[in-house]
Write a protein that holds these residues in place. Structure first.
Motif, PDB file in Angstrom:
ATOM      1  N   UNK A  63      25.781   9.115   8.357  1.00  0.00           N
ATOM      2  CA  UNK A  63      25.569   8.252   9.210  1.00  0.00           C
ATOM      3  C   UNK A  63      26.653   7.584   9.644  1.00  0.00           C
ATOM      4  N   UNK A  64      26.823   7.793  11.020  1.00  0.00           N
ATOM      5  CA  UNK A  64      28.841   7.046  11.490  1.00  0.00           C
ATOM      6  C   UNK A  64      29.545   6.393  11.072  1.00  0.00           C
ATOM      7  N   UNK A  65      29.562   5.967  10.756  1.00  0.00           N
ATOM      8  CA  UNK A  65      30.756   4.504  10.074  1.00  0.00           C
ATOM      9  C   UNK A  65      30.361   3.294  11.473  1.00  0.00           C
ATOM     10  N   UNK A  66      30.105   3.541  12.667  1.00  0.00           N
ATOM     11  CA  UNK A  66      30.827   2.890  14.217  1.00  0.00           C
ATOM     12  C   UNK A  66      29.328   1.469  14.050  1.00  0.00           C
ATOM     13  N   UNK A  67      28.553   2.287  13.469  1.00  0.00           N
ATOM     14  CA  UNK A  67      27.146   1.111  13.593  1.00  0.00           C
ATOM     15  C   UNK A  67      27.340   0.072  12.568  1.00  0.00           C
ATOM     16  N   UNK A  68      28.058   0.243  11.510  1.00  0.00           N
ATOM     17  CA  UNK A  68      28.824  -0.796  10.048  1.00  0.00           C
ATOM     18  C   UNK A  68      29.523  -0.749  10.024  1.00  0.00           C
ATOM     19  N   UNK A  69      29.470  -1.541   8.817  1.00  0.00           N
ATOM     20  CA  UNK A  69      31.189  -1.368   8.428  1.00  0.00           C
ATOM     21  C   UNK A  69      31.554   0.385   7.697  1.00  0.00           C
ATOM     22  N   UNK A  70      30.783   0.571   7.100  1.00  0.00           N
ATOM     23  CA  UNK A  70      30.942   1.813   6.744  1.00  0.00           C
ATOM     24  C   UNK A  70      30.305   3.254   7.007  1.00  0.00           C
ATOM     25  N   UNK A  71      30.361   4.254   6.835  1.00  0.00           N
ATOM     26  CA  UNK A  71      29.228   5.308   6.692  1.00  0.00           C
ATOM     27  C   UNK A  71      28.863   5.289   5.575  1.00  0.00           C
ATOM     28  N   UNK A  72      27.290   6.461   5.557  1.00  0.00           N
ATOM     29  CA  UNK A  72      26.450   6.176   4.461  1.00  0.00           C
ATOM     30  C   UNK A  72      26.298   7.742   5.004  1.00  0.00           C
ATOM     31  N   UNK A  73      26.111   7.846   3.266  1.00  0.00           N
ATOM     32  CA  UNK A  73      25.401   9.290   3.308  1.00  0.00           C
ATOM     33  C   UNK A  73      24.416   9.579   1.520  1.00  0.00           C
ATOM     34  N   UNK A  74      23.965  10.697   1.596  1.00  0.00           N
ATOM     35  CA  UNK A  74      22.904  10.468   0.825  1.00  0.00           C
ATOM     36  C   UNK A  74      22.309  11.932   0.796  1.00  0.00           C
ATOM     37  N   UNK A  75      21.228  11.663   0.323  1.00  0.00           N
ATOM     38  CA  UNK A  75      20.396  13.233   0.067  1.00  0.00           C
ATOM     39  C   UNK A  75      18.800  12.637  -0.017  1.00  0.00           C
ATOM     40  N   UNK A  76      17.737  13.405   0.176  1.00  0.00           N
ATOM     41  CA  UNK A  76      16.415  13.449   0.032  1.00  0.00           C
ATOM     42  C   UNK A  76      16.268  14.973  -0.303  1.00  0.00           C
ATOM     43  N   UNK A  77      14.623  14.794  -0.492  1.00  0.00           N
ATOM     44  CA  UNK A  77      14.223  15.944  -1.090  1.00  0.00           C
ATOM     45  C   UNK A  77      12.767  15.512  -0.617  1.00  0.00           C
ATOM     46  N   UNK A  78      12.773  16.344   0.397  1.00  0.00           N
ATOM     47  CA  UNK A  78      11.297  16.679   1.368  1.00  0.00           C
ATOM     48  C   UNK A  78      10.516  17.844   0.389  1.00  0.00           C
ATOM     49  N   UNK A  79       8.691  16.547   0.789  1.00  0.00           N
ATOM     50  CA  UNK A  79       8.110  17.846   0.364  1.00  0.00           C
ATOM     51  C   UNK A  79       7.194  17.575   1.574  1.00  0.00           C
ATOM     52  N   UNK A  80       6.453  18.850   2.064  1.00  0.00           N
ATOM     53  CA  UNK A  80       5.968  18.549   3.266  1.00  0.00           C
ATOM     54  C   UNK A  80       4.945  19.842   3.613  1.00  0.00           C
ATOM     55  N   UNK A  81       3.463  18.999   3.748  1.00  0.00           N
ATOM     56  CA  UNK A  81       2.101  19.877   4.200  1.00  0.00           C
ATOM     57  C   UNK A  81       2.598  20.358   5.806  1.00  0.00           C
ATOM     58  N   UNK A  82       2.176  21.822   5.677  1.00  0.00           N
ATOM     59  CA  UNK A  82       2.751  22.093   7.524  1.00  0.00           C
ATOM     60  C   UNK A  82       1.035  22.742   7.656  1.00  0.00           C
ATOM     61  N   UNK A  83       0.941  22.615   8.643  1.00  0.00           N
ATOM     62  CA  UNK A  83      -0.670  23.162   9.660  1.00  0.00           C
ATOM     63  C   UNK A  83      -0.166  23.895  10.916  1.00  0.00           C
ATOM     64  N   UNK A  84      -1.082  25.006  10.939  1.00  0.00           N
ATOM     65  CA  UNK A  84      -1.053  25.640  12.295  1.00  0.00           C
ATOM     66  C   UNK A  84      -2.353  25.214  13.282  1.00  0.00           C
ATOM     67  N   UNK A  85      -1.823  25.144  14.515  1.00  0.00           N
ATOM     68  CA  UNK A  85      -2.323  24.788  15.678  1.00  0.00           C
ATOM     69  C   UNK A  85      -1.526  25.494  16.242  1.00  0.00           C
ATOM     70  N   UNK A  86      -2.980  25.288  17.442  1.00  0.00           N
ATOM     71  CA  UNK A  86      -2.969  25.840  18.339  1.00  0.00           C
ATOM     72  C   UNK A  86      -1.364  26.011  19.134  1.00  0.00           C
ATOM     73  N   UNK A  87      -1.106  25.001  18.806  1.00  0.00           N
ATOM     74  CA  UNK A  87       0.382  24.717  19.779  1.00  0.00           C
ATOM     75  C   UNK A  87       1.641  25.386  18.724  1.00  0.00           C
TER      76      UNK A  87
END
Length: 181
Positions: free
Chosen positions: A124-148
């Motif tokens: 995250x850019x430091x312009x919005x706060x005193x210091x920039x933020x960085x980090x990580x995440x693990x994503x677990x997804x359920x993805x479904x097939x739709x007509x779109x």
């Protein structure tokens, strides 16, 4: 593409055992994962890449369109449900971000349902706060097939998530044979 070489001895031994041991062929474990075509893999990878691009660009409507109508994004146990709420979340964003997703592990659990796991670095850019933020995440997804096309039904992000059984090497993802070759 990964190719496995099985020695003739292994094939003969497995075949002989299946014929000689009553019930062995029926007792062999069947993988729960289904074949995922190269086309499906490309579509799913595109969906996951667009998630980061639309979030970083502040494109709330495009971001929300990647989810089912009742789709849910859970970040650190805080859920945002429904396309209108997802779009509003992105449209309210005040700082610049950069999301860098990893290649996903994909497991097709039904003809119209895929489970995915990926990792993501963000800044995250430091312009919005005193210091920039960085980090990580693990994503677990359920993805479904739709007509779109493929859509996130649920996307769960946290710093730490246990690896679910379907993501373990004991359940490898079969790849469909490529037609004409």
């Amino acid at each position: 593409m990964v190719r496995r070489k099985i020695g003739i001895c292994g094939v003969v031994t497995a075949t002989a055992m299946a014929l000689l041991v009553p019930g062995m062929a029926a007792a062999a474990p069947r993988p729960t994962a289904q074949c995922l075509s190269l086309q499906e893999r490309a579509e799913l990878a595109d969906l996951m890449a667009r998630y980061a691009i639309y979030a970083d660009a502040g494109e709330g409507d495009a971001f929300a369109a990647m989810f089912t109508e009742d789709g849910e994004l859970v970040i650190r146990d805080q859920a945002v449900r429904g396309r209108s709420n997802l779009a509003a979340m992105i449209n309210r964003k005040t700082s610049r971000t950069l999301h860098l997703p990893s290649a996903p592990v994909l497991v097709k659990v039904a003809p119209d349902r895929v489970r995915a796991r990926s990792q993501l670095l963000f800044m995250r850019d430091a312009t919005a706060s005193a210091s920039g933020e960085s980090g990580f995440a693990v994503y677990e997804d359920t993805i479904v097939k739709t007509p779109q096309g493929w859509r996130f039904q649920q996307r769960r992000a946290a710093e730490k998530q246990p690896v679910t059984a379907e993501m373990l090497p004991a359940n490898p993802m079969p790849v469909c044979a490529v037609e004409g070759g």
